[in-house]
Design an enzyme around this catalytic site. Structure first.
Site, short mmCIF file in Angstrom:
data_model
loop_
_atom_site.label_atom_id
_atom_site.label_comp_id
_atom_site.label_asym_id
_atom_site.label_seq_id
_atom_site.Cartn_x
_atom_site.Cartn_y
_atom_site.Cartn_z
N GLU A 82 52.30 25.44 -70.45
CA GLU A 82 52.82 24.96 -69.16
C GLU A 82 54.26 24.46 -69.29
O GLU A 82 54.80 23.89 -68.35
CB GLU A 82 51.92 23.88 -68.57
N ARG A 107 40.25 19.19 -71.17
CA ARG A 107 41.64 18.89 -71.52
C ARG A 107 41.75 17.43 -71.92
O ARG A 107 41.24 16.56 -71.23
CB ARG A 107 42.52 19.18 -70.31
N ASP A 145 52.68 23.34 -63.70
CA ASP A 145 53.80 22.79 -64.46
C ASP A 145 54.74 23.88 -64.97
O ASP A 145 55.94 23.68 -65.02
CB ASP A 145 53.29 21.96 -65.64
N CYS A 149 44.76 28.11 -65.50
CA CYS A 149 44.07 27.08 -64.73
C CYS A 149 44.99 26.43 -63.70
O CYS A 149 44.61 25.48 -63.03
CB CYS A 149 43.47 26.02 -65.66
N HIS A 155 47.87 15.90 -57.10
CA HIS A 155 46.44 15.79 -57.42
C HIS A 155 45.58 15.48 -56.21
O HIS A 155 44.42 15.89 -56.15
CB HIS A 155 46.23 14.82 -58.58
C1 PEP Z 1 49.04 22.97 -64.47
O1 PEP Z 1 50.05 22.33 -64.80
O2 PEP Z 1 49.08 24.12 -64.03
C2 PEP Z 1 47.71 22.36 -64.57
C3 PEP Z 1 46.62 23.06 -64.37
O3 PEP Z 1 47.63 21.05 -64.87
P1 PEP Z 1 47.94 19.84 -63.86
O4 PEP Z 1 47.96 20.41 -62.46
O5 PEP Z 1 46.84 18.86 -64.05
O6 PEP Z 1 49.26 19.35 -64.32
MG MG Z 2 49.94 20.51 -65.98
#
Ligand code: PEP
Ligand code: MG
Length: 571
Positions: free
Chosen positions: A430, A330, A454, A501, A187
């Site tokens: 995911e 989300r 994920d 996403c 993140h």
């Molecule tokens: C993903 O898993 O692709 C996603 C967009 O969510 P995060 O990166 O927050 O796990």
């Molecule tokens: Mg994710």
């Protein structure tokens, strides 16, 4: 030269600032000498005031008077006789140490301000928490770099950056980020991209090899860092930085243009955000909506959960600012690499496979999920909000979340509170299970958004943040590509929107394949939108079908990569 993982594009040139953060552990101690403890507290307050005053003056000259106002507000709080008096009363009345008295009194005020809902009060709550930590650090003898007030031309060098630390960075002064830990989709890397700060992560042992003040050059696109570079390297990378900035400028011609392929297929090009303020960037880069609002950021960097009111304000703000354009929000996705200390979660042996996201929310309906869903529904009266459920593995999870939403809708009806009656509820695809069951999900949900960060992790059984196994982590792996193409096909068959996403949505190697598979919506960092629009508008989906057909015959990631590199160099 050090080689790491590229996390945010661009060239950073500046001086190293080593950032080491320690987590404060506030213990309750019984004291015997009240006067001595009060004097100790007062000394800490005085020191905090001196430091804050110096920071405010520095900020006023370097950045501006407006920015310095925030710190002047902190000074007012630090000198507030009521606040100081209450802390002293707590010390003498309960015979407790200053750190603990500050913790309880400041938290009470912060929570009270936060629950009032309006923006000004939110800011007060944040300020209260800031000054609390500042005094506590002085008392505990913990020094820390004020990450928001680093001098211009700083390159942050840290073991890891928490998302909240990254969010506190002033991009005007930080020219680069270098970390020992983290991966492309951690993140902090995602936030670095959002802030458009070049970043290189996963540089094992870098902290021990670089001193504070060392001259550094980093190339966030290539994942390399040079310490004390010679003149030739300096010239080469200065030229590279200028070229990078020039290209960025040229992309501005795509602002205001529709995202339509050469053969007339309209694509939704939307943005990922983590805070309501990120909407400014989405609008700046002409995003056509929000494809992912990671609400967990609202829960981070604080000592208690945001109230329903606070959440409502945050969601309403985004919905209103986007003015009718779709905003996919989300629901809370914590666990994995996203820890929230006050939630009281036990350490999981396998956090990515454990008690996280929807699993946690369905187990904590009353105090966590219900207030969030209520806030989302109420905010939906102010724009085009859609609700997205993360980490779903089986239909029961979706059905349970959906049932709770229906229950809350009824409550709102009874209380005559408005919301978007036909609000869409979708899922992130995911996990391997959700992908394999996509045909069944497509019959029940309103939309899919493929989370490749994920999905790659769970398909390849490879920790997305572990550099030792990152060679296996690629959405171009045929296993992941089959999964993606299957999900899109299932969604299209049932006529629901299929978006993406995960980071793959902005990857130039993947965009042609995703267009060929029939992806409807691409969601990414706001700063990646214009380049994606340039690429998408240059392709014809019909022509790409042949490319995808060929790619789907490959059985290794190398074959896919070689073919796509060759295709891109020719197109
Ligand atoms: C993903 O898993 O692709 C996603 C967009 O969510 P995060 O990166 O927050 O796990
Ligand atoms: Mg994710």
């Amino acid at each position: 030269m050090f080689k790491g993982t590229s996390a945010s594009a661009g060239i950073g040139i500046g001086k190293a600032v080593i950032v080491e953060e320690t987590e404060l552990k506030i213990k309750k101690d019984t004291i015997t000498d009240v006067d001595a403890e009060k004097a100790r507290f007062q000394r800490a307050v005085n020191q905090a005031m001196e430091e804050t005053d110096a920071l405010a003056k520095d900020l006023a000259t370097r950045v501006g008077e407006k920015e310095a106002e925030i710190l002047n507000g902190h000074l007012l709080l630090l000198s507030d006789p009521m606040l100081v008096g209450e802390i002293e009363t707590s010390i003498s009345g309960e015979m407790v140490n200053s750190e603990f008295a500050i913790e309880t009194v400041c938290n009470t005020y912060a929570d009270m301000f936060a629950s009032m809902g309006d923006e000004l009060m939110q800011q007060r709550a944040t300020d209260m928490r800031d000054i609390k930590t500042r005094i506590q650090k002085i008392l505990l003898g913990v020094s820390s770099v004020d990450i928001g007030a680093l001098p211009a031309g700083s390159v942050i060098v840290a073991r890891d950056l928490t998302p909240s630390m990254t969010a506190g960075i002033n991009p005007a002064n930080v020219t680069g980020i270098v970390t020992e830990l983290g991966g492309k989709t951690s993140h902090s890397a995602i936030l670095a991209r959002a802030l458009e700060i070049p970043a290189v992560v996963a540089l094992d042992g870098i902290m021990s090899q670089i001193k504070d003040g060392t001259d550094l050059i980093l190339d966030g696109s290539e994942g390399v860092v040079f310490a004390d570079p010679d003149q030739a390297v300096r010239e080469e990378y200065t030229a590279k930085r200028d070229a990078f900035l020039k290209e960025k400028k040229e992309l501005e011609q795509y602002i205001g243009k529709p995202t339509v392929t050469k053969d007339g297929v309209t694509i939704e090009l939307v943005a990922n955000i983590g805070k309501p303020e990120d909407v400014d960037k989405v609008l700046h880069y002409d995003g056509e909506g929000v494809g992912l609002f990671r609400t967990e950021f609202l829960f981070m960097d604080r000592n208690s959960m945001p109230t329903e009111e606070e959440q409502f304000e945050a969601y309403r703000k985004v919905a209103s600012a986007m003015n009718g354009k779709p905003v996919i929000i989300r629901t809370l996705d914590i666990g994995g690499d996203k820890e929230i200390p006050y939630m009281g979660l036990e350490k999981d042996e396998n956090p990515f496979l454990g008690y996280r996201a929807i699993r946690f929310c369905l187990d904590r309906k009353d105090d966590v999920y219900r207030p969030q869903l209520r806030a989302l529904l109420r905010a939906s009266a102010f724009g085009n909000i859609r609700i997205m459920v993360p980490m779903v593995t089986c239909l029961e999870e979706y059905r349970e979340a959906k049932a709770l939403i229906e229950e809350i809708k009824k409550e709102l009806d009874e209380a005559s509170i408005s919301y978007k009656k036909d609000i869409q509820v979708g899922i992130m695809v995911e996990t391997a299970a959700a992908s394999l069951m996509a045909d069944a999900f497509a019959k029940e949900v309103d939309f899919f958004s493929i989370g490749t960060n994920d999905l790659t992790q769970y398909t390849m059984s490879v920790d997305r943040g572990n550099d030792k196994v990152s060679y296996l982590y690629s959405p171009l792996n045929p296993a992941v590509l089959r999964s993606i193409s299957h999900v899109i096909e299932c969604g299209r068959k049932e006529g629901i929107m299929v978006g993406m996403c995960g980071e793959a949505a902005s990857d130039p190697m993947l965009i042609p394949l995703l267009l060929a598979f029939g992806l409807n919506e691409f969601s990414m960092s706001a700063s990646a939108i214009l380049n994606a629009r340039k690429l998408i508008t240059g392709y014809s989906t019909q022509e790409l079908k042949e490319v995808a057909k060929q790619v789907m015959t490959f059985v290794t990631v190398k074959e896919v990569e070689d073919y796509m590199k060759d295709f891109i160099s020719r197109s």
